[in-house]
Scaffold this motif. Structure first.
Motif, PDB file in Angstrom:
ATOM      1  N   SER A 186       2.197   6.228  -7.284  1.00 47.62           N
ATOM      2  CA  SER A 186       0.955   6.614  -7.982  1.00 47.62           C
ATOM      3  C   SER A 186       0.282   5.429  -8.671  1.00 47.62           C
ATOM      4  O   SER A 186      -0.295   5.561  -9.753  1.00 47.62           O
ATOM      5  N   PRO A 192      -5.374   2.806  -3.795  1.00 47.72           N
ATOM      6  CA  PRO A 192      -4.188   2.070  -4.249  1.00 47.72           C
ATOM      7  C   PRO A 192      -4.565   0.656  -4.699  1.00 47.72           C
ATOM      8  O   PRO A 192      -5.516   0.069  -4.170  1.00 47.72           O
ATOM      9  N   ILE A 196      -2.559   3.977  -8.510  1.00 45.74           N
ATOM     10  CA  ILE A 196      -3.873   4.271  -7.940  1.00 45.74           C
ATOM     11  C   ILE A 196      -4.972   3.917  -8.936  1.00 45.74           C
ATOM     12  O   ILE A 196      -4.851   4.187 -10.139  1.00 45.74           O
ATOM     13  N   LEU A 219       1.075   3.997  -3.090  1.00 45.56           N
ATOM     14  CA  LEU A 219       0.838   5.432  -2.869  1.00 45.56           C
ATOM     15  C   LEU A 219       2.037   6.265  -3.328  1.00 45.56           C
ATOM     16  O   LEU A 219       1.867   7.335  -3.919  1.00 45.56           O
ATOM     17  N   ARG A 271       0.836  -1.205   0.000  1.00 47.62           N
ATOM     18  CA  ARG A 271       0.000   0.000   0.000  1.00 47.62           C
ATOM     19  C   ARG A 271       0.870   1.254   0.000  1.00 47.62           C
ATOM     20  O   ARG A 271       0.605   2.217  -0.729  1.00 47.62           O
TER      21      ARG A 271
END
Length: 338
Positions: free
Chosen positions: A30, A46, A32, A27, A23
């Motif tokens: 990116s 994420p 995401i 983050l 995670r």
């Protein structure tokens, strides 16, 4: 047996910590999942946390093989195909892998799995037994490829794919115990623990998504475990198909309805029954927990009856699936529901 006391906790804790690290990685890089018109979620989240499941399960399975709890043929029949599917999914999560190359990789993984399994188990239809011989390798490969892809399709709302895998794995372990094959419980239990560590971060509202690496891995792993169970006792194949009923019925009904409507089935969409239900209820959690209830109240008892020989396997699958098909069609699975 002593080594199991540390292998099993290691599996759970490894997936739990691994997901937290992934995670943070997602983050900072990116990675995401941004909501769009085909998404079932509304917040950027994420993705890629399923890699923790993959690593935790593979490492634990190899250790179980090295320590003598599992035959190495079973170990490699799970580890090699699972790792290949996860790698393809990981690359797709980070960029894009053309559909034809994904499919080639999936069939390669399925072929490897069938090689180590030694072919498709004997199929029992009522009082008849059917051995497909060499043709069974192809049938088994198609089954594994479909299962890994449908699992990817069904990983669309928080916690659903995770809880389904945990249920099927625990249910499969229970069937081993009830049929007097307790030595087979370790792989399903190991998988359930791996996914449980990830579920802490994925339970609604999810703080990280599984991604293609995790969902594809779970699909082919559950498929291999179901075929392995059938090698132990042919009737267990039908029991495992019953346990997987919600995912198989939703994905298959959605596919056929879209085909009949002339839609491009390879395009992303959000017309699975579970996606429509989550929008209508306005809650991922309600739908996910509803599926859990269906699994335990309806599918698990039927799978037990089949495994104990109290209900024919084919008949059990039909009884299990018919209400699920009705629900999927009533929710208009496969139709556009914006």
């Amino acid at each position: 047996m002593t080594s199991l006391y540390w292998i099993l906790p290691f599996t759970l804790i490894g997936a739990l910590i691994g997901t937290a690290l992934l995670r943070r990685y997602a983050l900072s890089n990116s990675l995401i999942d941004i909501p769009n018109s085909r998404s079932s979620h509304t917040l950027p989240t994420p993705r890629g946390g399923g890699v923790a499941i993959v690593v935790s399960f593979i490492v634990s399975t190899i250790i179980l093989g090295i320590t003598g709890f599992l035959p190495l043929s079973i170990v490699w029949g799970l580890v090699i195909p699972g790792a290949l599917v996860a790698l393809i999914g990981f690359l797709d999560d980070h960029g894009h892998v053309a559909a034809r190359w994904r499919l080639l990789g999936h069939f390669t993984a399925a072929a490897v799995a069938m090689y180590f399994l030694g072919g498709l188990p004997v199929l029992q239809f009522f009082r008849l037994s059917l051995d497909l011989g060499w043709f069974g390798y192809g049938v088994g490969a198609v089954f594994l490829v479909w299962l890994l892809n449908l699992y990817n399709f069904m990983d669309g709302i928080d916690g659903l794919a995770s809880l389904e895998a945990i249920f099927v794995a625990i249910g499969g372990a229970l069937l081993y115990v009830l049929t007097g094959n307790s030595e087979g419980v370790w792989l399903p239990i190991t998988l359930a623990l791996s996914v449980s560590g990830f579920l802490y971060w994925n339970f609604p509202p999810a703080r990280i998504f599984m991604g293609d690496a995790g969902s594809g891995f779970l699909g082919i792993t559950l498929g291999v475990l179901s075929l392995q169970a059938a090698l132990t006792s042919p009737v267990l194949l039908w029991s495992w198909l019953i346990l997987l009923g919600v995912f198989i019925v939703d994905a298959t009904c959605t596919l056929f309805v879209r085909l009949l409507r002339g839609e491009k089935v390879y395009e992303a969409h959000r017309s699975h029954a579970y996606q429509i239900a989550s929008r209508r209820t306005g809650s991922h959690r309600r739908v996910t927990l509803a599926v859990v209830c269906i699994n335990f109240i309806w599918l698990l008892p039927l799978s037990v009856l089949v495994s104990l020989g109290l209900l024919d396997g084919v008949l059990g699958v039909v009884i299990a699936y018919v209400p699920l098909v009705v629900v999927a069609l009533r929710l208009k699975a496969g139709q556009r529901d914006i």
